[in-house]
Design a protein around this motif. Structure first.
Motif, PDB file in Angstrom:
ATOM      1  N   ASP A  59       0.900  -1.345  -0.413  1.00  0.00           N
ATOM      2  CA  ASP A  59       0.090   0.247  -0.166  1.00  0.00           C
ATOM      3  C   ASP A  59       0.630   1.132   0.198  1.00  0.00           C
ATOM      4  O   ASP A  59       1.865   1.657   0.774  1.00  0.00           O
ATOM      5  N   MET A  60       0.885   2.075  -0.783  1.00  0.00           N
ATOM      6  CA  MET A  60       1.707   3.224  -0.751  1.00  0.00           C
ATOM      7  C   MET A  60       0.449   4.510  -1.370  1.00  0.00           C
ATOM      8  O   MET A  60       1.469   5.178  -1.493  1.00  0.00           O
ATOM      9  N   GLY A  61      -0.557   4.558  -1.051  1.00  0.00           N
ATOM     10  CA  GLY A  61      -1.447   5.658  -0.361  1.00  0.00           C
ATOM     11  C   GLY A  61      -1.748   6.126  -1.472  1.00  0.00           C
ATOM     12  O   GLY A  61      -2.366   7.218  -1.680  1.00  0.00           O
ATOM     13  N   LEU A  62      -2.152   5.684  -2.693  1.00  0.00           N
ATOM     14  CA  LEU A  62      -2.621   6.461  -3.974  1.00  0.00           C
ATOM     15  C   LEU A  62      -3.684   5.051  -4.642  1.00  0.00           C
ATOM     16  O   LEU A  62      -3.277   3.879  -5.117  1.00  0.00           O
ATOM     17  N   PRO A  63      -4.755   5.554  -4.962  1.00  0.00           N
ATOM     18  CA  PRO A  63      -5.931   4.795  -4.962  1.00  0.00           C
ATOM     19  C   PRO A  63      -6.049   4.348  -6.177  1.00  0.00           C
ATOM     20  O   PRO A  63      -6.924   3.163  -6.783  1.00  0.00           O
ATOM     21  N   ARG A  64      -5.994   4.828  -7.640  1.00  0.00           N
ATOM     22  CA  ARG A  64      -6.068   4.781  -8.965  1.00  0.00           C
ATOM     23  C   ARG A  64      -5.538   3.611  -9.922  1.00  0.00           C
ATOM     24  O   ARG A  64      -4.190   4.018  -9.873  1.00  0.00           O
ATOM     25  N   ARG A  65      -6.105   1.771  -9.876  1.00  0.00           N
ATOM     26  CA  ARG A  65      -4.952   0.944 -10.226  1.00  0.00           C
ATOM     27  C   ARG A  65      -5.397   1.145 -11.797  1.00  0.00           C
ATOM     28  O   ARG A  65      -6.207   1.448 -12.258  1.00  0.00           O
ATOM     29  N   MET A  66      -4.224   1.556 -12.443  1.00  0.00           N
ATOM     30  CA  MET A  66      -4.259   0.796 -13.980  1.00  0.00           C
ATOM     31  C   MET A  66      -3.433   0.207 -14.147  1.00  0.00           C
ATOM     32  O   MET A  66      -1.904   0.241 -13.863  1.00  0.00           O
ATOM     33  N   TRP A  67      -3.817  -0.980 -15.781  1.00  0.00           N
ATOM     34  CA  TRP A  67      -2.446  -1.648 -15.710  1.00  0.00           C
ATOM     35  C   TRP A  67      -1.987  -0.943 -17.037  1.00  0.00           C
ATOM     36  O   TRP A  67      -2.453  -0.998 -17.981  1.00  0.00           O
ATOM     37  N   ALA A  68      -0.552  -1.264 -16.669  1.00  0.00           N
ATOM     38  CA  ALA A  68      -0.028   0.393 -17.734  1.00  0.00           C
ATOM     39  C   ALA A  68       1.399  -0.645 -19.235  1.00  0.00           C
ATOM     40  O   ALA A  68       0.915  -0.219 -19.811  1.00  0.00           O
TER      41      ALA A  68
END
Length: 253
Positions: free
Chosen positions: A62-71
């Motif tokens: 958990d790095m405190g950034l909520p929006r996940r994207m498959w890059a």
């Protein structure tokens, strides 16, 4: 370590969802990237994040950034997986680091998955995930790159909410940007439902034919209401949006 028996029915369901005939059966080789249909990791509702994915903090820190994207990702196919035979998948986190990009803070995570069958390593996959801060409605939209137009082969592909829902179900992908339009629009700032990055990569791999290696990178989101073009020139492949923007690039080998 996860184990899956590689049920042929699931592979046939994806064939049909993509508009092909249901031909795969026990003992057949699994088409490249169809392993996305297997090794589900179900989590009880209390362990899900707001986006429908399992909460970070386990394999993915958990790095405190909520929006996940498959890059993007890379794959090595050493031997075909066989349907109806148990396979094992080992997953590790190779990289997890925060950066500052043009659009603000982000975290880059690289996962490595090794899939074996009958004691032999068959597929190695690296997945590149990006996590971003909350969407800012006032921020300017990133400018998407312009796609190439020098392809030798090109075919048009249409998407809709039904296809995205079926792909989400078959891959057990709970990310709400693919089936919950109010969430995708109001929380994550998209213009519609987002076509899965792996679904675009799957279409490019099917276009490439027989492959030993494949790498791909998402460069702009594609919405469910847009028509796309699957393009190829030699070992280069890409997805072009109706407005000419580049949504994904790939190389096969």
């Amino acid at each position: 370590m996860q184990v899956d028996v590689m049920d042929p029915a699931r592979a046939r369901a994806l064939q049909v969802a993509l508009g092909a005939s249901a031909t795969l059966d026990t003992g057949d080789s699994l088409p490249p990237f169809f392993h996305q249909l297997y090794f589900w990791e179900p989590a009880v509702p209390a362990e899900l994040g707001r986006d429908g994915h399992p909460r970070v903090g386990g394999l993915i820190p958990d790095m405190g950034l909520p929006r996940r994207m498959w890059a993007g990702g890379r794959l090595e196919f050493n031997a075909p997986l066989r349907l109806g035979t148990a396979a094992e998948k080992l997953s590790v986190c190779e990289r997890a680091e925060r950066k500052v990009g043009r659009s603000g803070d982000l975290a880059v995570v690289t996962l490595r998955h090794e899939i074996s069958q009958d004691g032999k390593l068959r597929v190695t996959e690296w997945q590149d995930l990006v996590y971003r801060a909350e969407a800012d409605a006032q921020a300017p939209r990133p400018v998407a790159p312009v796609a190439r137009t020098d392809e030798d082969n090109c075919r048009k592909v249409d998407f809709d909410a039904t296809l995205l829902f079926r792909y989400s179900a078959l891959t057990f992908n709970g990310h709400r940007i693919h089936y919950d339009q109010p969430y995708a629009r109001d929380v994550e700032g998209y213009d519609g439902l987002v076509v899965h990055g792996p679904l675009l990569a799957q279409l490019l791999m099917l276009e490439a034919g027989e492959i030993n290696r494949f790498s791909y990178k998402a460069t702009a989101p594609l919405m469910h209401h847009e028509r796309a073009e699957i393009c190829r020139k030699g070992t280069d492949l890409w997805v072009r949006g109706a407005d000419g923007r580049q949504c994904m690039v790939a190389t096969s080998g």
